[in-house]
Design an enzyme around this catalytic site. Structure first.
Site, PDB file in Angstrom:
ATOM      1  N   HIS A 234      43.745  45.444  31.517  1.00 18.87           N
ATOM      2  CA  HIS A 234      42.575  44.818  30.900  1.00 18.87           C
ATOM      3  C   HIS A 234      41.570  45.937  30.643  1.00 18.87           C
ATOM      4  O   HIS A 234      41.500  46.907  31.408  1.00 18.87           O
ATOM      5  CB  HIS A 234      41.880  43.821  31.836  1.00 18.87           C
ATOM      6  CG  HIS A 234      42.734  42.702  32.319  1.00 18.87           C
ATOM      7  ND1 HIS A 234      43.567  42.821  33.391  1.00 18.87           N
ATOM      8  CD2 HIS A 234      42.823  41.411  31.915  1.00 18.87           C
ATOM      9  CE1 HIS A 234      44.162  41.655  33.609  1.00 18.87           C
ATOM     10  NE2 HIS A 234      43.735  40.788  32.727  1.00 18.87           N
TER      11      HIS A 234
ATOM     12  N   ASP B  20      39.773  46.994  33.688  1.00 19.95           N
ATOM     13  CA  ASP B  20      40.527  47.655  34.770  1.00 19.95           C
ATOM     14  C   ASP B  20      40.399  49.163  34.664  1.00 19.95           C
ATOM     15  O   ASP B  20      40.450  49.865  35.669  1.00 19.95           O
ATOM     16  CB  ASP B  20      42.038  47.372  34.668  1.00 19.95           C
ATOM     17  CG  ASP B  20      42.390  45.908  34.696  1.00 19.95           C
ATOM     18  OD1 ASP B  20      41.613  45.120  35.251  1.00 19.95           O
ATOM     19  OD2 ASP B  20      43.465  45.567  34.156  1.00 19.95           O
TER      20      ASP B  20
ATOM     21  N   ASP C 144      48.134  30.502  41.963  1.00 16.39           N
ATOM     22  CA  ASP C 144      48.821  31.653  41.404  1.00 16.39           C
ATOM     23  C   ASP C 144      48.848  32.760  42.451  1.00 16.39           C
ATOM     24  O   ASP C 144      47.943  33.588  42.513  1.00 16.39           O
ATOM     25  CB  ASP C 144      48.001  32.087  40.172  1.00 16.39           C
ATOM     26  CG  ASP C 144      48.771  32.933  39.200  1.00 16.39           C
ATOM     27  OD1 ASP C 144      49.998  32.978  39.299  1.00 16.39           O
ATOM     28  OD2 ASP C 144      48.122  33.522  38.310  1.00 16.39           O
TER      29      ASP C 144
ATOM     30  N   ASP D 276      53.117  41.487  37.101  1.00 14.07           N
ATOM     31  CA  ASP D 276      51.787  40.905  37.338  1.00 14.07           C
ATOM     32  C   ASP D 276      51.815  40.359  38.765  1.00 14.07           C
ATOM     33  O   ASP D 276      51.856  39.152  38.996  1.00 14.07           O
ATOM     34  CB  ASP D 276      51.499  39.808  36.307  1.00 14.07           C
ATOM     35  CG  ASP D 276      50.032  39.401  36.315  1.00 14.07           C
ATOM     36  OD1 ASP D 276      49.315  39.861  37.220  1.00 14.07           O
ATOM     37  OD2 ASP D 276      49.619  38.627  35.436  1.00 14.07           O
TER      38      ASP D 276
HETATM   39  C1  XLS Z   1      46.224  35.513  35.407  1.00  6.69           C
HETATM   40  C2  XLS Z   1      46.986  36.194  34.386  1.00  6.69           C
HETATM   41  C3  XLS Z   1      46.441  37.544  33.978  1.00  6.69           C
HETATM   42  C4  XLS Z   1      47.048  37.971  32.671  1.00  6.69           C
HETATM   43  C5  XLS Z   1      46.292  39.041  31.961  1.00  6.69           C
HETATM   44  O1  XLS Z   1      46.655  34.577  36.030  1.00  6.69           O
HETATM   45  O2  XLS Z   1      48.309  36.299  34.783  1.00  6.69           O
HETATM   46  O3  XLS Z   1      46.673  38.484  34.960  1.00  6.69           O
HETATM   47  O4  XLS Z   1      48.359  38.374  32.820  1.00  6.69           O
HETATM   48  O5  XLS Z   1      44.991  38.691  31.709  1.00  6.69           O
HETATM   49 NI    NI Z   2      49.823  37.380  33.868  1.00  7.43          NI
HETATM   50 NI    NI Z   3      48.975  34.933  36.858  1.00  8.90          NI
END
Ligand code: XLS
Ligand code: NI
Ligand code: NI
Length: 439
Positions: free
Chosen positions: A100, A103, A305, A337
């Site tokens: 991002h 980041d 998540d 991720d």
């Molecule tokens: C959040 C998302 C984020 C995206 C990128 O849950 O997974 O990390 O991959 O913005």
């Molecule tokens: Ni993601």
């Molecule tokens: Ni995610």
């Protein structure tokens, strides 16, 4: 540049019998499989945010690890993060990274100050890329962290916020293009709502489409040749995320004629939506929208998540079957991720995590290829649908058979139960196990 992860060696492939925790057992980057090196099939990417930024904070506790990597002032810290990231990619033989905008560089007091930081850091990262050959899989804009985005970015009720998001994404695409990114991701962030008591959903969705069209057209104008992706997610942070799942996003893209957008499918988001990871990949594939993957996993017992590193080989196998069916990655890849648990706070833990995730996908890939070679499952599916290859099936597909013809066909035939075969699910699950445990 001094070594940051000095206690960790370059991770090498030692084969499945190795018990060396700092070795790969299934990922052999340069092994040629199915015509090209494994690294080119799997296209692993490091997530900048989890790996170099997330410090283990949660709602109940502060950071457990320090990701300043010895940096002092803000810009120095971001440079050290970049150094750490490139060292980590080198040690793990990871060829790509994703970030991002926020980041890679600190946020200033104004957009122009922030953009100046971003430019400086983009130059710094470009020089590391040149030195190491590492590539940008995709960039994105963080349009969800700052308080201005509390009610959304493209779907904020406030036009000023929409304008800010558009300006921020413009810059993020410029940086992505400058660094040669092969993709640009839009994850919905706070694009969603909590209650209809305060929400004009129709306007918000129209605006979201406006933002996507405006920013993606700008990307093409400045020479972006890669793929634009939407990353579906059903909930968190908002209750009703507009990009709920692959099917919802495809409906949205179709309605607004955003034809060139593909999907970035995240495993944990699939399960939060009540789907399997493979289902979401299949929905993307059959609609011609398969693009990239955010590799991770959730926890069956938790409803959020958790972004854990993927270690379930059934899951990675079923996902890689879908990737093979889609013809493999083109501009996309497998971005981790994923983050270590809060209690796994040392640099060694980050390496253990990547090694386990990469090996799980490498093994899943090997099993998926072995299943394809074995052919039992593909043949079973082909046989199951064979009635569409001749007779009445062909007449239905070609449009030749009318509804009256179908009635006459059934009246002359009588009952059709005899044409119905077993789905043989248990047998097929056992075929999967036999191949998996025979490698
Ligand atoms: C959040 C998302 C984020 C995206 C990128 O849950 O997974 O990390 O991959 O913005
Ligand atoms: Ni993601
Ligand atoms: Ni995610």
């Amino acid at each position: 540049m001094s070594e940051i992860f000095a206690s960790i060696p370059k991770i090498k492939y030692e084969g499945k019998n190795s018990r060396n925790p700092f070795a790969f057992r299934f990922y052999n980057p340069d092994e040629i499989i199915d015509g090209k090196p494994m690294r080119e099939h799997l296209k692993f990417a490091m997530s900048y945010w989890h790996t170099l930024c997330a410090e283990g904070t949660d709602m109940f506790g502060r950071a457990t690890s320090d990701k300043s990597f010895g940096g002092k002032d803000p810009l120095d810290i971001y440079k050290k993060k970049a150094d750490a990231g490139f060292e980590l990619m080198d040690k793990l033989s990871i060829d790509y990274f994703c970030f991002h905008d926020r980041d890679i560089a600190p946020e200033g007091a104004t957009l122009s100050e922030t953009n100046a930081y971003l430019d400086e850091m983009a130059d710094y990262i470009a020089s590391l890329m040149k030195k190491t050959g590492k590539k940008l899989l995709w960039g994105t804009a963080n349009c969800f962290n700052h308080p201005r985005y509390m009610h959304g970015a493209g779907t904020s009720p406030y036009a000023d916020v929409f304008a800010y998001a558009a300006a921020q994404i413009k810059k993020a695409i410029e940086v992505t293009v400058k660094l040669g990114g092969s993709g640009y991701v839009y994850w919905g962030g706070r694009e969603g709502y909590e209650t209809l008591l305060n929400t004009d959903m129709g306007l918000e969705l129209d605006n979201m489409a406006r933002l996507l069209r405006m920013t993606s057209e700008y990307g093409r104008k400045i020479g972006f040749k890669g793929d634009f992706y939407i990353e579906p997610k059903p909930k968190e942070p908002t209750k009703h995320q507009y990009d709920f799942d692959a099917a919802t996003v495809i409906g949205f893209l179709t309605k607004y004629k955003l034809d060139e957008f593909k999907l970035n499918i995240e495993a944990n988001h699939a399960t939060l939506a009540g789907h399997t990871f493979a289902h979401e990949l299949a929905v993307a594939r059959i609609n011609g929208r398969f693009g990239s993957i955010d590799a991770n996993r959730g926890d069956m017992l938790l409803g959020w998540d958790t972004d854990q590193f993927p270690t379930d080989v059934y899951d990675t196998t079923l996902a890689m079957i879908e990737v093979l069916r889609a013809g493999g990655f083109t501009n996309g890849g497998l971005n981790f991720d994923a983050k270590t648990r809060r209690g796994s706070f040392t640099p060694e833990d980050i390496f253990h995590a990547y090694i386990s995730g990469m090996d799980a996908f490498a093994l899943g890939f090997r099993v998926a290829l072995a299943l394809r070679e074995d052919g039992t499952i593909d043949k079973f599916i082909a046989d199951r649908y064979s009635s569409w290859k001749s007779g009445i099936g062909v007449d239905i597909i070609s449009g030749k058979a009318t509804i009256e013809d179908l009635e006459a066909y059934v009246l002359s035939k009588g009952e059709v139960l005899d044409s119905v075969g077993s789905g043989r699910q248990e047998y097929l699950e056992n075929v999967l196990n036999s191949v998996l445990f025979n490698l």
